[in-house]
Enzyme design. Structure first.
Site, PDB file in Angstrom:
ATOM      1  CB  THR A 270      15.401   4.818 -64.452  1.00  0.00           C
ATOM      2  OG1 THR A 270      14.640   4.971 -63.406  1.00  0.00           O
ATOM      3  CG2 THR A 270      14.789   3.887 -65.405  1.00  0.00           C
TER       4      THR A 270
ATOM      5  CE1 TYR B 221      11.385  16.971 -54.831  1.00  0.00           C
ATOM      6  CE2 TYR B 221      12.736  17.703 -52.684  1.00  0.00           C
ATOM      7  CZ  TYR B 221      12.266  16.721 -53.747  1.00  0.00           C
ATOM      8  OH  TYR B 221      12.645  15.383 -53.729  1.00  0.00           O
TER       9      TYR B 221
HETATM   10  P1  NAD Z   1      13.884   7.343 -61.229  1.00  0.00           P
HETATM   11  O1  NAD Z   1      12.284   7.469 -61.473  1.00  0.00           O
HETATM   12  O2  NAD Z   1      14.744   7.415 -61.931  1.00  0.00           O
HETATM   13  O3  NAD Z   1      14.167   5.880 -60.395  1.00  0.00           O
HETATM   14  C1  NAD Z   1      13.117   5.210 -59.591  1.00  0.00           C
HETATM   15  C2  NAD Z   1      13.790   3.795 -59.512  1.00  0.00           C
HETATM   16  O4  NAD Z   1      12.708   3.342 -58.451  1.00  0.00           O
HETATM   17  C3  NAD Z   1      13.621   2.881 -60.658  1.00  0.00           C
HETATM   18  O5  NAD Z   1      14.542   1.968 -60.558  1.00  0.00           O
HETATM   19  C4  NAD Z   1      12.250   2.229 -60.525  1.00  0.00           C
HETATM   20  O6  NAD Z   1      12.114   0.941 -61.078  1.00  0.00           O
HETATM   21  C5  NAD Z   1      12.348   1.888 -58.968  1.00  0.00           C
HETATM   22  N1  NAD Z   1      10.910   1.747 -58.332  1.00  0.00           N
HETATM   23  C6  NAD Z   1      10.013   2.830 -58.346  1.00  0.00           C
HETATM   24  N2  NAD Z   1       8.863   2.284 -57.734  1.00  0.00           N
HETATM   25  C7  NAD Z   1       9.394   0.772 -57.281  1.00  0.00           C
HETATM   26  C8  NAD Z   1       8.798  -0.399 -56.583  1.00  0.00           C
HETATM   27  N3  NAD Z   1       7.471  -0.143 -55.962  1.00  0.00           N
HETATM   28  N4  NAD Z   1       9.668  -1.556 -56.446  1.00  0.00           N
HETATM   29  C9  NAD Z   1      10.714  -1.546 -56.930  1.00  0.00           C
HETATM   30  N5  NAD Z   1      11.309  -0.593 -57.633  1.00  0.00           N
HETATM   31  C10 NAD Z   1      10.542   0.586 -57.734  1.00  0.00           C
HETATM   32  O7  NAD Z   1      14.176   8.275 -59.897  1.00  0.00           O
HETATM   33  P2  NAD Z   1      15.389   9.279 -59.440  1.00  0.00           P
HETATM   34  O8  NAD Z   1      14.984  10.651 -59.840  1.00  0.00           O
HETATM   35  O9  NAD Z   1      16.656   8.405 -59.738  1.00  0.00           O
HETATM   36  O10 NAD Z   1      15.242   9.142 -57.775  1.00  0.00           O
HETATM   37  C11 NAD Z   1      15.771   8.402 -57.074  1.00  0.00           C
HETATM   38  C12 NAD Z   1      16.067   9.023 -55.800  1.00  0.00           C
HETATM   39  O11 NAD Z   1      16.925  10.172 -55.925  1.00  0.00           O
HETATM   40  C13 NAD Z   1      14.812   9.474 -55.022  1.00  0.00           C
HETATM   41  O12 NAD Z   1      14.730   9.418 -53.491  1.00  0.00           O
HETATM   42  C14 NAD Z   1      14.791  10.836 -55.354  1.00  0.00           C
HETATM   43  O13 NAD Z   1      14.057  11.772 -54.540  1.00  0.00           O
HETATM   44  C15 NAD Z   1      16.129  11.172 -55.282  1.00  0.00           C
HETATM   45  N6  NAD Z   1      16.692  12.556 -55.945  1.00  0.00           N
HETATM   46  C16 NAD Z   1      16.257  12.801 -57.208  1.00  0.00           C
HETATM   47  C17 NAD Z   1      16.734  13.970 -57.972  1.00  0.00           C
HETATM   48  C18 NAD Z   1      16.336  14.399 -59.140  1.00  0.00           C
HETATM   49  O14 NAD Z   1      16.131  15.616 -59.554  1.00  0.00           O
HETATM   50  N7  NAD Z   1      15.859  13.460 -59.878  1.00  0.00           N
HETATM   51  C19 NAD Z   1      17.386  14.855 -57.018  1.00  0.00           C
HETATM   52  C20 NAD Z   1      17.828  14.487 -55.844  1.00  0.00           C
HETATM   53  C21 NAD Z   1      17.460  13.359 -55.205  1.00  0.00           C
END
Ligand code: NAD
Length: 395
Positions: A50, A234
């Site tokens: 995701t 944050y």
């Molecule tokens: P998301 O929730 O969409 O995706 C998380 C992913 O991690 C998924 O594929 C899920 O299956 C996997 N996951 C979670 N726990 C797991 C486990 N124990 N074992 C295996 N897989 C696991 O999250 P996202 O928003 O895409 O975040 C991804 C990264 O990007 C994070 O480090 C987040 O801090 C960073 N980020 C997000 C944003 C935002 O606004 N969403 C902005 C900047 C940075």
């Protein structure tokens, strides 16, 4: 089964297989419309189902023709319950990648565990040989420590003193004030243990020790900074401490990869609607205002546009620039002065009466539904859907 969204707070407990496939198809369509990037060949994405991880996998595969191995933790379907969205996303991704003649295989399990690391390494050895890009995109509320067995939980809280600000219930559009109590010291430590760099480092060490990293390998993990209005909850809060730790870990990984002439980066990405960001108080209101401002200025990007830019203009661009702390910035448009000035002005005035016109709450809601495969105009939600979808190359 006819599938409807069942929303509980900031999560949706159902997902629509055809809608998730549509979301993946649109992302692939966008990447396929761009010029090809001379990028990675064999890629491991940890957290690939995701959000940013899925978008990264799509860009690696459909933007550069790379073989991809994805690791994630998703719920498979049963006779009576839909799978989680990431399951259906991966099924759709693999199907399209295979049709296009690309290698794509997936591991569903706890990435924090030693057994999933071992299984993943086994697949790299047997199928890929070595990987030249490792993307770490996990976002998790908990982690069982693989050595101590301790159950760790991450919290999103300010540090030192309570924090009060506006927040929105994006289902009802009601803007209210929320006060969040500061974290206890133990909560800070646990959040750092879940979302900091220890697991990233464990992955990279295990991959290096198993000799499955190619010469010149790139390792990358994602972070966020954001504007002053969200700092208390944050960047200066528990999650920010974890991100500081993650960012410091990049330096250690750089040393680890030095004998391979490898690189390790943090990419600071834009705030976007994902399953993880919806769970953070205050942030959904900020994102709704940001969406309005960036759409008005023609600067809006989703995960896929961000990751396409990361690959083509940063990671695989000879003239790549980093900030003073060595981080890649694809949050540059979000953090532009004119964007942030407009966001601040709207934030000050924001209340329940004007939320619909001063923010893109509608866009936020639609994107939230899209995360679970709902809200696409071309999907016939009133028809029966087969929920028992397999992921073709699940290991
Ligand atoms: P998301 O929730 O969409 O995706 C998380 C992913 O991690 C998924 O594929 C899920 O299956 C996997 N996951 C979670 N726990 C797991 C486990 N124990 N074992 C295996 N897989 C696991 O999250 P996202 O928003 O895409 O975040 C991804 C990264 O990007 C994070 O480090 C987040 O801090 C960073 N980020 C997000 C944003 C935002 O606004 N969403 C902005 C900047 C940075």
């Amino acid at each position: 089964m006819v599938i409807e969204p069942k929303i509980r707070g900031f999560i949706c407990t159902t997902a629509h297989p055809s809608g998730c496939a549509e979301a993946v198809r649109r992302q692939i369509g966008y990447v396929s419309s761009l010029p090809k990037v001379e990028g990675p060949r064999k890629v491991l994405v940890i957290g690939s189902s995701t959000g940013y991880g899925l978008a990264s996998r799509i860009v690696a595969a459909f933007g550069s023709g790379a073989a991809t191995l994805g690791v994630f933790f998703e719920r498979p379907p049963t006779e009576t319950r839909t799978a989680s969205a990431g399951w259906y996303n991966t099924a759709a991704f693999e199907k399209q990648a295979h049709e296009a003649g690309m290698y794509a295989r997936s591991v569903n399990g706890d990435a924090f565990s030693e057994s999933v690391k071992e299984k993943t390494i086994g697949i790299i050895k047997s199928d890929m040989g070595k990987v030249d890009l490792v993307i770490y995109s996990l976002a998790s509320p908990r982690r069982t420590h693989p050595i101590t067995g301790e159950a760790l939980t991450s919290v999103i809280k300010p540090i030192g003193k309570p924090y009060t600000n506006k927040t929105v219930d994006f289902q009802t559009g009601i803007v209210s004030e929320i006060t969040i109590k500061p974290a206890e010291e133990d909560e800070v430590q646990q959040t750092v243990a879940v979302m900091g760099g220890e697991d990233w480092s464990m992955w990279m060490t295990a991959l290096r020790d198993a000799d499955v990293l190619a010469q010149g390998v790139t390792a990358i993990a994602y972070s966020y900074i954001g504007p002053a209005v969200t700092h208390a909850v944050y960047r200066d809060g528990t999650i920010g401490y974890a991100k500081n730790h993650l960012e410091e870990t990049a330096a250690a990984i750089r040393n680890l990869l030095a004998p391979l002439y490898g690189r390790a980066f943090i990419s600071v990405n834009k705030a976007l609607v994902t399953q993880s960001s919806s769970a953070i108080p205050v942030v959904p209101l900020y994102i709704s205002i940001l969406y309005k401002v960036m759409k008005d200025k023609g600067l809006h990007e989703g995960c896929i546009e961000q990751m396409a830019r990361l690959f083509s203009e940063r990671l695989y661009n000879a003239g790549m620039e980093t900030d003073g702390q060595g981080r890649i910035r694809v949050d540059d448009w979000e953090m532009r002065n004119d964007v942030q000035e407009s966001v601040s002005m709207l934030w000050e005035k924001m209340d329940t009466q004007n939320v619909a016109s001063f923010s893109d709450m509608e866009g936020y809601r639609r994107e939230f539904l899209n995360l679970f495969g709902f809200g696409f105009e071309n999907i016939r939600y009133c028809e029966d859907a087969d929920i028992l979808v397999d992921i073709p190359s699940l290991a």
